[in-house]
Design an enzyme around this catalytic site. Structure first.
Site: not given
Length: 144
Positions: A24, A76, A89, A102, A113
């Site tokens: 990350y 994200n 939804d 992301h 994923r």
């Protein structure tokens, strides 16, 4: 009137900078918020930047983005991306365009994923560019 862009962040993103930096990166969520604030200000827009580890907050904030007349939402959803039909939804229930963001590339990671419920409702997906994924998404959102 200033364009308002919501930037919503899901679970565990509060740990950016220390959480698996090899995946990350080293930017914190505060670093990303500051970059986006600068970028938005230059474009005459405003960012409403939020993070929650709770799915319901993200859903409420999507509804709020519509109620507040936001131009777009950068989302994200983190781990909820792959599990939350409720987020899908909510995205489909609002007229505000949602852009999925992301830091890493989910398709280059574990098989689970690869499925994105968020992506099924999102206008576009920005992934795999670290913190720059947010900046790329904001560039496009500002043009909507």
């Amino acid at each position: 009137m200033t364009d308002l862009i919501f930037v919503l962040n899901g679970p565990n993103l509060n740990l950016l900078g220390t959480r698996e930096p090899e995946i990350y990166g080293h930017d914190t969520l505060d670093d990303i918020a500051a970059m986006l604030d600068d970028q938005a200000r230059e474009a005459g827009a405003e960012i409403d930047f939020r993070q929650s580890n709770h799915e319901g907050h993200l859903i409420d904030w999507l509804h709020e983005a519509q109620a507040e007349g936001a131009k777009a939402v950068l989302l994200n959803a983190a781990g909820y991306t792959h599990t939350s039909i409720a987020l899908l939804d909510a995205i489909k229930a609002i007229k505000v365009p949602v852009f999925e963001v992301h830091l890493s590339d989910p398709h280059a990671r574990e098989e689970f994923r690869h499925l994105s419920y968020v992506g099924m409702g999102a206008k576009a997906v920005f992934a795999g560019h670290g913190a720059k994924s947010y900046q790329l998404a904001l560039d496009v959102a500002l043009q909507v």
